[in-house]
Design a protein around this motif. Structure first.
Motif, PDB file in Angstrom:
ATOM      1  N   THR A  26      21.442   8.552 -32.170  1.00  0.00           N
ATOM      2  CA  THR A  26      22.664   8.275 -31.426  1.00  0.00           C
ATOM      3  C   THR A  26      23.631   9.446 -31.482  1.00  0.00           C
ATOM      4  N   TYR A  27      23.162  10.571 -31.997  1.00  0.00           N
ATOM      5  CA  TYR A  27      24.042  11.714 -32.111  1.00  0.00           C
ATOM      6  C   TYR A  27      23.866  12.656 -30.924  1.00  0.00           C
ATOM      7  N   ASP A  28      24.935  13.373 -30.590  1.00  0.00           N
ATOM      8  CA  ASP A  28      24.855  14.344 -29.498  1.00  0.00           C
ATOM      9  C   ASP A  28      24.133  15.600 -29.920  1.00  0.00           C
ATOM     10  N   TYR A  29      24.166  15.908 -31.224  1.00  0.00           N
ATOM     11  CA  TYR A  29      23.567  17.141 -31.700  1.00  0.00           C
ATOM     12  C   TYR A  29      22.364  16.836 -32.571  1.00  0.00           C
ATOM     13  N   TRP A  30      21.315  17.595 -32.385  1.00  0.00           N
ATOM     14  CA  TRP A  30      20.102  17.365 -33.163  1.00  0.00           C
ATOM     15  C   TRP A  30      19.247  18.614 -33.241  1.00  0.00           C
ATOM     16  N   ASN A  31      18.381  18.600 -34.208  1.00  0.00           N
ATOM     17  CA  ASN A  31      17.342  19.606 -34.385  1.00  0.00           C
ATOM     18  C   ASN A  31      15.999  18.892 -34.455  1.00  0.00           C
ATOM     19  N   ILE A  32      14.993  19.488 -33.821  1.00  0.00           N
ATOM     20  CA  ILE A  32      13.614  19.057 -33.990  1.00  0.00           C
ATOM     21  C   ILE A  32      12.815  20.275 -34.432  1.00  0.00           C
ATOM     22  N   GLY A  33      12.078  20.123 -35.513  1.00  0.00           N
ATOM     23  CA  GLY A  33      11.280  21.228 -36.016  1.00  0.00           C
ATOM     24  C   GLY A  33       9.818  20.860 -36.167  1.00  0.00           C
ATOM     25  N   TRP A  34       8.971  21.840 -35.953  1.00  0.00           N
ATOM     26  CA  TRP A  34       7.538  21.692 -36.228  1.00  0.00           C
ATOM     27  C   TRP A  34       7.207  22.491 -37.485  1.00  0.00           C
ATOM     28  N   PHE A  35       6.499  21.843 -38.386  1.00  0.00           N
ATOM     29  CA  PHE A  35       6.063  22.469 -39.621  1.00  0.00           C
ATOM     30  C   PHE A  35       4.577  22.232 -39.778  1.00  0.00           C
ATOM     31  N   ARG A  36       3.933  23.030 -40.620  1.00  0.00           N
ATOM     32  CA  ARG A  36       2.518  22.806 -40.855  1.00  0.00           C
ATOM     33  C   ARG A  36       2.193  23.072 -42.314  1.00  0.00           C
ATOM     34  N   SER A  47       8.137  26.244 -35.656  1.00  0.00           N
ATOM     35  CA  SER A  47       9.082  26.447 -34.574  1.00  0.00           C
ATOM     36  C   SER A  47      10.112  25.333 -34.609  1.00  0.00           C
ATOM     37  N   SER A  48      11.307  25.611 -34.108  1.00  0.00           N
ATOM     38  CA  SER A  48      12.332  24.587 -34.038  1.00  0.00           C
ATOM     39  C   SER A  48      13.170  24.777 -32.784  1.00  0.00           C
ATOM     40  N   ILE A  49      13.827  23.682 -32.386  1.00  0.00           N
ATOM     41  CA  ILE A  49      14.693  23.695 -31.211  1.00  0.00           C
ATOM     42  C   ILE A  49      15.850  22.753 -31.485  1.00  0.00           C
ATOM     43  N   ASN A  50      17.024  23.081 -30.930  1.00  0.00           N
ATOM     44  CA  ASN A  50      18.153  22.170 -31.127  1.00  0.00           C
ATOM     45  C   ASN A  50      18.673  21.670 -29.791  1.00  0.00           C
ATOM     46  N   THR A  55      16.043  28.201 -29.840  1.00  0.00           N
ATOM     47  CA  THR A  55      14.713  28.067 -30.426  1.00  0.00           C
ATOM     48  C   THR A  55      14.460  29.129 -31.481  1.00  0.00           C
ATOM     49  N   ASN A  56      13.476  28.833 -32.313  1.00  0.00           N
ATOM     50  CA  ASN A  56      13.062  29.769 -33.351  1.00  0.00           C
ATOM     51  C   ASN A  56      11.560  29.660 -33.522  1.00  0.00           C
ATOM     52  N   TYR A  57      10.907  30.792 -33.802  1.00  0.00           N
ATOM     53  CA  TYR A  57       9.462  30.803 -34.014  1.00  0.00           C
ATOM     54  C   TYR A  57       9.120  31.588 -35.277  1.00  0.00           C
ATOM     55  N   ARG A 101      23.891  20.395 -35.445  1.00  0.00           N
ATOM     56  CA  ARG A 101      23.891  21.214 -34.240  1.00  0.00           C
ATOM     57  C   ARG A 101      23.228  22.576 -34.455  1.00  0.00           C
ATOM     58  N   GLU A 102      23.530  23.187 -35.612  1.00  0.00           N
ATOM     59  CA  GLU A 102      23.013  24.530 -35.854  1.00  0.00           C
ATOM     60  C   GLU A 102      21.501  24.488 -35.997  1.00  0.00           C
ATOM     61  N   LEU A 103      20.841  25.500 -35.477  1.00  0.00           N
ATOM     62  CA  LEU A 103      19.389  25.561 -35.538  1.00  0.00           C
ATOM     63  C   LEU A 103      18.928  25.673 -36.987  1.00  0.00           C
ATOM     64  N   LYS A 104      18.017  24.815 -37.376  1.00  0.00           N
ATOM     65  CA  LYS A 104      17.496  24.786 -38.740  1.00  0.00           C
ATOM     66  C   LYS A 104      16.017  25.112 -38.746  1.00  0.00           C
ATOM     67  N   THR A 105      15.586  25.842 -39.778  1.00  0.00           N
ATOM     68  CA  THR A 105      14.203  26.304 -39.814  1.00  0.00           C
ATOM     69  C   THR A 105      13.458  25.946 -41.091  1.00  0.00           C
TER      70      THR A 105
END
Length: 123
Positions: A26-36, A47-50, A55-57, A101-105
């Protein structure tokens, strides 16, 4: 809730697309990250995206993997398109989400995790 899908077996040089759906946000700001995480190794960021579209790779996947998003219908869906895959890409891939909001890695910066999907790159 965070759910990944799309893992499987692919030959070296092939492609695979992973999907991650995050619901209940329910938040306006978010981060989604892929980890392995490969056997015997630590979990690493891929990689991550907010919500701003930043984006970050990881260096190891730059120019081969592409992260994208679709946040329509009150759900956040993030895709990881993996091309030119290598044996070293073999791992369990996890999707994670954070309400910032800030991009997290880094893994410790994420609060919600999926169960993971296995990706095997082998001939």
């Amino acid at each position: 809730q965070v759910v990944e899908s799309g893992g499987g077996l692919v030959q070296p040089g092939g492609s695979l697309r992973l999907s991650c759906t995050a619901s209940g946000f329910t938040y306006d700001y978010w981060n989604i990250g892929w980890f392995r995480q490969a056997p015997g190794k630590e979990r690493e960021g891929v990689s991550s995206i907010n919500s701003d579209g930043n984006t970050n790779y990881a260096t190891s996947v730059k120019d081969r993997f592409t992260i994208s998003r679709d946040n329509a219908n009150a759900k956040i869906t993030v895709y990881l398109q993996m091309n030119s895959m290598k044996a070293e890409d073999t791992a369990v891939y996890y999707c994670a989400a954070a309400n910032v909001r800030e991009l997290k890695t880094e893994p410790w910066q994420y609060d919600y995790w999926g169960q993971g999907t296995q990706v095997n790159v082998s001939s």
